[in-house]
Design an enzyme around this catalytic site. Structure first.
Site, PDB file in Angstrom:
ATOM      1  N   CYS A 207      14.934  -0.763  -3.545  1.00  9.88           N
ATOM      2  CA  CYS A 207      14.703   0.623  -3.128  1.00  9.88           C
ATOM      3  C   CYS A 207      16.045   1.299  -2.820  1.00  9.88           C
ATOM      4  O   CYS A 207      16.804   1.598  -3.730  1.00  9.88           O
ATOM      5  CB  CYS A 207      13.740   0.647  -1.945  1.00  9.88           C
ATOM      6  SG  CYS A 207      12.978   2.266  -1.665  1.00  9.88           S
TER       7      CYS A 207
ATOM      8  N   HIS B 272       9.289  -2.426  -4.416  1.00  7.53           N
ATOM      9  CA  HIS B 272       9.402  -3.489  -3.410  1.00  7.53           C
ATOM     10  C   HIS B 272       8.725  -4.760  -3.915  1.00  7.53           C
ATOM     11  O   HIS B 272       7.563  -5.025  -3.593  1.00  7.53           O
ATOM     12  CB  HIS B 272       8.765  -3.032  -2.098  1.00  7.53           C
ATOM     13  CG  HIS B 272       9.547  -1.981  -1.389  1.00  7.53           C
ATOM     14  ND1 HIS B 272      10.518  -2.272  -0.463  1.00  7.53           N
ATOM     15  CD2 HIS B 272       9.521  -0.630  -1.497  1.00  7.53           C
ATOM     16  CE1 HIS B 272      11.045  -1.155  -0.008  1.00  7.53           C
ATOM     17  NE2 HIS B 272      10.469  -0.143  -0.624  1.00  7.53           N
TER      18      HIS B 272
ATOM     19  N   GLU C  30       9.047  -7.745  -2.989  1.00  6.00           N
ATOM     20  CA  GLU C  30       8.725  -8.705  -1.921  1.00  6.00           C
ATOM     21  C   GLU C  30       7.282  -8.611  -1.476  1.00  6.00           C
ATOM     22  O   GLU C  30       6.723  -9.586  -0.944  1.00  6.00           O
ATOM     23  CB  GLU C  30       9.663  -8.492  -0.725  1.00  6.00           C
ATOM     24  CG  GLU C  30       9.454  -7.222   0.079  1.00  6.00           C
ATOM     25  CD  GLU C  30      10.198  -5.999  -0.444  1.00  6.00           C
ATOM     26  OE1 GLU C  30      10.346  -5.028   0.315  1.00  6.00           O
ATOM     27  OE2 GLU C  30      10.631  -6.028  -1.615  1.00  6.00           O
TER      28      GLU C  30
END
Length: 547
Positions: free
Chosen positions: A380, A519, A521
């Protein structure tokens, strides 16, 4: 129809209700049941989206664009079940819905009260999607006795009374403190917590007792007697080296069996725990260690980057190495040379964030990684800083920066390589935003498709050229600078399907340097590590062999 397990906490906060709920969900799955987990939070914020990471930890984003509590990340990581916007509800959202209905006239002029209108709205949320699963696990945030939690406790009391007998159970987490001076585990806090629950009409079926010390049978029997639960429903919960040991640890002490017994499910299906046996094996039998520097701005609270920390762990498990992550405040690099700080590390990760503070330090971290050929993952804002670094130092745009920082300062200082996204396509509809719009829920949120360039490193990592990933941001890299940056070797290797929004950049002459606008993750799991994190840790492992 689903069976409902309500999970509450007492004595103190942070006992691990979310982790216990997630582990129980994983164990029920191992026995062949389908599950969904839900978080009911008593705070008055409509959602955690505008809450400071220092205040509340990270904001977890779902595929359908909800900004939710970080516990939903635990739910997904342990069960693999994608959370939805309906799986996270706060008092603020409940009251907002009730007031909207009152304004529309839905209540036909009645006086609006906590009982029945607020509790009815809570019960409506609890029941959403109940036909889809065998078990619905609902965690109540906070602790029993909190004044803001009372409507939720009353709602689950009513819910249990309204449902057929045997369809709902209550699981309560408490603390058994150990007094070193007397060498005793004290059961009185647990007794008082259960007494508080019983005073509002709730009787636990299962007690999960957090303890640093083994709980003797005498104390378990005492707890069962004074708290009115079966002795085999007093479940010890000991501290663990890793949260991923929780499913097997809880199975060994009989949590899943106690839940099935409470529902009268017999004979209980035998569990298939091979997934979690493999997870434990990978955790405890690492064949090396890599060091990763996380250069961020919320480093004082690790929960601010909870999903990143867990995704790195998953990447380590995929490569059978232990990942040692160090959190470095990006502002340090605005005063000092990053070289002595970053030289000891095998890889550098720059995560997301909001605002200008620390960004010049992140830019210098990206420059160090590029120049020293150290594996770099920018997420990001971390991608945006890598683009700004390349624009300033290679493409000749000396004042390159982000429109976000100019808005924050109230004056124009930068050439906006990164700009405020005013319009984009979500599914089959066009979305528009203005700079002055409300903060909450106005970003590009949730899952979006991206198209990867054939032959690119990311296409090789994903094994595909069509992906979808979760986003949470207001600002985008301006595609008009693409040619100038690609002339310097920064490849725009992932784009939105319409070609307007850069999703991924990578350096073609670098061993491993990737920036992503989304993102990754948020979609990583211990039994299914995200491909970017798995390959990032692999690159760090390769680097560790060279130094």
């Amino acid at each position: 129809m689903a069976r409902f397990v309500f999970i509450t906490g007492g004595v103190v906060s942070s006992l691990g209700k979310g982790l216990t709920s997630a582990a129980l969900g994983a164990l029920l799955q191992a026995r062949g049941f389908t599950v969904r987990l839900r978080k009911l939070d008593p705070y008055l914020n409509v959602d955690p989206g505008t809450m400071s990471p220092f205040e509340h930890g990270e904001v977890f984003v779902t595929d359908d664009g909800a900004e939710t509590d970080l516990d939903l990340g635990h739910y997904e990581r342990f069960t693999g079940v994608a959370a939805r916007s309906t799986d996270s509800v706060s008092s603020g959202r409940i009251y907002s819905n009730v007031l909207e209905k009152e304004r529309r006239g839905d209540y036909l002029g009645k006086t609006i009260q906590v009982i029945p209108h607020v509790t009815d709205e809570i019960k409506r949320w609890i029941a959403i999607g109940e036909d889809e699963v065998d078990f619905m696990l609902c965690e109540i945030g906070g602790t029993v006795g909190d004044i803001e939690g009372l409507p939720f406790f009353e709602a689950i009391r009513q819910f249990g009374q309204e449902r057929p007998r045997g369809e709902c159970i209550l699981m309560h987490l408490t603390l058994l403190p150990f007094l070193a001076a007397s060498g005793e585990l004290k059961t009185k806090p647990t007794q008082h917590s259960v007494k508080e629950l019983r005073s509002i009409g709730l009787q636990p079926d299962i007690l999960v007792c957090r303890s640093e010390q083994p709980i003797p049978e005498k104390e378990r029997a005492k707890i069962a007697l004074f708290c009115n639960v079966r002795p085999d429903s007093v479940i010890p919960a000991y501290d663990l080296k890793s949260i991923y040991e929780a499913p097997m640890a809880y199975h060994r002490v009989g949590l899943d069996q106690s839940v099935l017994d409470a529902f009268g499910i017999a004979p209980a299906p035998k569990p298939n725990l091979s997934r979690w046996i493999d997870v434990e094996d990978r955790l405890h039998n690492a064949e090396g260690e890599v060091r990763v520097a996380i250069v961020g701005k919320y480093t004082q609270l690790e929960d601010a980057y909870k999903s990143i920390a867990e995704a790195l762990t998953h990447g380590g498990m995929a490569n059978r190495v232990r990942v040692k992550s160090d959190w470095i405040d990006a502002e340090i690099f605005e005063r000092e040379d990053p070289t002595p700080h970053l030289e000891p590390y095998h890889a550098i990760l720059v995560p997301g964030g909001f605002g200008e503070r620390g960004t010049e330090g992140k830019i210098r971290a990206a420059q160090f990684a590029r120049e020293h050929k150290v594996p770099y993952l920018g997420i990001c804002l971390g991608m945006q800083m890598a683009v700004i670094e390349a624009a300033r130092n290679l493409a000749g745009l000396k004042t390159a920066g982000s429109e976000e920082f100019d808005h924050e300062a109230g004056q124009k200082r930068f050439e906006p390589v990164v700009y405020h996204l005013k319009e984009w396509v979500q599914g089959n509809r066009k979305v528009s935003r203005k700079v002055g719009d409300d903060k909450g829920g106005t970003m590009r949120l949730g899952a979006y498709d991206a198209t990867l360039a054939e032959g690119s490193k990311v296409a090789e990592i994903y094994g595909n050229v069509a992906i979808d990933e979760r986003h949470r941001h207001r600002y985008e890299v301006d595609v008009k600078y693409r040619e100038a940056l690609e002339d310097q070797g920064m490849k725009f290797s992932g784009m939105s399907p319409d070609g307007r929004l850069p999703e991924i950049v990578e350096w073609t002459d670098h061993p491993w340097f990737i920036g992503v606008q989304f993102h990754p993750e948020l979609k990583s799991k211990p039994f299914a590590p995200h491909p970017l994190f798995a390959d990032f840790v692999r690159a760090a492992k390769d680097m560790s062999r060279l130094v």
